[in-house]
Design a protein around this motif. Structure first.
Motif, PDB file in Angstrom:
ATOM      1  N   THR A   1       0.838  -1.210   0.000  1.00  0.00           N
ATOM      2  CA  THR A   1       0.000   0.000   0.000  1.00  0.00           C
ATOM      3  C   THR A   1       0.866   1.251   0.000  1.00  0.00           C
ATOM      4  O   THR A   1       0.600   2.212  -0.729  1.00  0.00           O
TER       5      THR A   1
ATOM      6  N   ASP B   1      -0.946 -10.159  -5.264  1.00  0.00           N
ATOM      7  CA  ASP B   1      -2.338 -10.528  -5.484  1.00  0.00           C
ATOM      8  C   ASP B   1      -3.029  -9.375  -6.203  1.00  0.00           C
ATOM      9  O   ASP B   1      -3.387  -8.356  -5.583  1.00  0.00           O
TER      10      ASP B   1
ATOM     11  N   TRP C   1      -5.955  -9.085  -7.458  1.00  0.00           N
ATOM     12  CA  TRP C   1      -7.345  -8.813  -7.063  1.00  0.00           C
ATOM     13  C   TRP C   1      -7.388  -8.060  -5.726  1.00  0.00           C
ATOM     14  O   TRP C   1      -8.219  -7.165  -5.553  1.00  0.00           O
ATOM     15  N   ASN C   2      -6.511  -8.393  -4.812  1.00  0.00           N
ATOM     16  CA  ASN C   2      -6.415  -7.632  -3.563  1.00  0.00           C
ATOM     17  C   ASN C   2      -5.974  -6.200  -3.847  1.00  0.00           C
ATOM     18  O   ASN C   2      -6.472  -5.246  -3.235  1.00  0.00           O
TER      19      ASN C   2
ATOM     20  N   ASP D   1      -9.131  -4.485  -5.363  1.00  0.00           N
ATOM     21  CA  ASP D   1     -10.290  -4.389  -4.463  1.00  0.00           C
ATOM     22  C   ASP D   1      -9.995  -3.608  -3.193  1.00  0.00           C
ATOM     23  O   ASP D   1     -10.817  -2.784  -2.753  1.00  0.00           O
ATOM     24  N   ASN D   2      -8.822  -3.851  -2.614  1.00  0.00           N
ATOM     25  CA  ASN D   2      -8.571  -3.345  -1.257  1.00  0.00           C
ATOM     26  C   ASN D   2      -7.550  -2.227  -1.159  1.00  0.00           C
ATOM     27  O   ASN D   2      -7.514  -1.537  -0.136  1.00  0.00           O
TER      28      ASN D   2
ATOM     29  N   ARG E   1     -13.742  -5.624 -11.833  1.00  0.00           N
ATOM     30  CA  ARG E   1     -13.501  -5.245 -10.429  1.00  0.00           C
ATOM     31  C   ARG E   1     -13.312  -3.733 -10.287  1.00  0.00           C
ATOM     32  O   ARG E   1     -13.795  -3.130  -9.315  1.00  0.00           O
TER      33      ARG E   1
END
Length: 465
Positions: free
Chosen positions: A244, A269, A271-272, A275-276, A312
């Motif tokens: 992050t 990841d 997708w992480n 998404d996050n 996404r």
């Protein structure tokens, strides 16, 4: 030890060429040879001859070149035409007594048409057009094939944008050259990446910029552009727990009004990350930074990964529907797919994306090995063949017609390229050129002089820029 330099044109040939000067019939005076792409999936975008002439034919052969070549060739086990090369230096100052004619660079021609023709201008050097085949054919087939593949990809992307986007203004930036590290040499990068720039204005091959300046009158205009981008090391250096922070640093360093930057986001990841991180903890940063974040997947099945990434991102950032009825992400977030791109996969990805309801304008592509390295002489079946010879003042057609491979049948006679009444390009014999018809082959080089020098801008315009 036999030493020489790579710019010795006498050694820039196949070994067997050194013995051909005694193999032609007695009384041989002139030999006419032509170059064509015999077949292939793409139209020919002709490119690269000017670079070759400037780099290799504008410097005369010297007696030192002859000495070096003789020592190496004889030690190699072959005969050497020392008298012929010395005569070339003494009579022509070391410049090749050749006439090279070709279609204008950037021209688009169907396969199985002549694009270049070469003939000697001095009957003493009947052996020279064949001798230069190795270097001349290579100088044309590689950049022309890259330019042809790139142009084909441009057509795929153009069609997709016309169907799914409000406009095609961004077309010239939709296929980015990632091929520098995967090319076989720096010269391959210079020539191949420059060939891509006939069609597009995006590259990470800075060598192509040098090549444009060196060979195609770049002047003060920059022919291609790139943006700041992350690689895995600049992300993984922060550690998994610091991903992050790594992403936030990219926004801090490169965000801003009108700016774009790319971040590889699948070190761990994807997708992480979507998404996050991008769509979670950094969502407001992305929305408010004023520029465009380009998220780069770098693994997995390209079509599936790009589609899911868009889906996404749509969940996290929303979409609008354009006039064509396709979904478009907000201007501040896009996707670039630079892994596994070929003409075939490019088409597949676009089809999958559009079937999922997304406009092609959401995605940019990067092409590496598929652009610069996954091509060869046989991709478009390139060949240079002798088609006419003058013996004792009489011209005769010569050709090959192997019974075991009709596809290798060569053309006969001195050739011309014309446009017929249906606006179709056709190769004909020069002797059959209709009165008043234009031969699209034009003199480019005669006896050491480059007669026509085109800028990259002019070549781009011919290629439908």
């Amino acid at each position: 030890m036999y030493t020489s330099n790579l710019n010795n044109l006498i050694l820039n040939s196949d070994s067997y060429k050194t013995s051909h000067w005694v193999q032609y019939p007695k009384g041989s005076e002139y030999l006419s040879s032509y170059i064509e792409a015999r077949k292939g999936d793409y139209d020919v975008v002709f490119f690269g001859l000017q670079a070759f002439i400037k780099e290799y034919l504008s410097t005369p052969i010297t007696h030192q070149d002859i000495d070096e070549a003789e020592a190496m060739i004889q030690a190699h086990g072959l005969t050497f035409n020392r008298a012929g090369w010395e005569r070339l230096v003494d009579k022509h100052g070391g410049y090749l007594p050749l006439r090279i004619e070709a279609i204008p660079e950037g021209s688009i021609v169907p396969v199985s048409n002549v694009v270049c023709q070469v003939i000697n201008t001095d009957p003493e050097f009947y052996w020279l057009p064949s001798y230069i085949e190795t270097a001349l054919l290579r100088a044309i087939w590689y950049p022309s094939t890259v330019a042809s593949v790139s142009h084909y990809c441009k057509g795929i992307i153009r069609q997709a944008l016309e169907k799914s986007a409000d406009n095609s203004d961004s077309l010239i930036f939709r296929l980015h050259d990632f091929g520098s590290r995967g090319a076989s040499s720096q010269e391959s990068v210079a020539i191949g990446s420059l060939a891509h720039l006939v069609n597009f204005a995006g590259t990470d091959s800075m060598t192509a910029l040098v090549a444009a300046s060196r060979w195609y009158q770049m002047d003060k205009d920059m022919p291609a552009f790139s943006i700041p981008a992350a690689e895995h090391s600049t992300m993984t250096a922060w550690g998994r727990e610091g991903e992050t922070a790594a992403f936030a640093n990219m926004i801090e360093q490169f965000g801003g009004e009108g700016k774009s930057f790319s971040v590889v986001s699948d070190s761990y990841d994807l997708w992480n990350a979507i998404d996050n991180i991008w769509g979670g903890s950094l969502k407001d940063n992305v929305k408010n930074m004023g520029g465009t974040l380009v998220i780069r997947p770098d693994s997995g099945d390209p079509a599936k990964v790009v589609r899911e990434a868009l889906e996404r991102l749509a969940v996290k950032f929303g979409t609008t529907t354009n006039s064509k009825g396709y979904k478009v992400l907000p201007d501040y977030v896009r996707v670039i797919q630079g892994d596994g791109i070929s003409p075939q996969s490019l088409s597949k990805i676009i089809d999958v994306v559009m079937k999922a309801g997304f406009s092609a304008e959401n995605v940019t592509f990067g092409m590496g090995g598929g652009l610069l390295q996954q091509v060869n002489l046989d991709t478009m079946s390139w060949a240079m063949k002798a088609s006419a010879i003058s013996i004792d003042g009489v011209w005769k057609d010569i050709y090959k017609d192997p019974i075991t491979s009709r596809s290798k049948r060569s053309k006969k006679g001195r050739l011309a390229l014309v446009e017929n009444s249906k606006k179709q390009l056709k190769t004909i014999k020069f002797d059959e050129l209709p009165a008043g018809a234009d031969n699209l082959l034009r003199d480019v080089y005669i006896d050491g002089t480059l007669l026509i020098e085109d800028s990259l801008t002019t070549i781009r315009e011919r290629a439908g820029w």
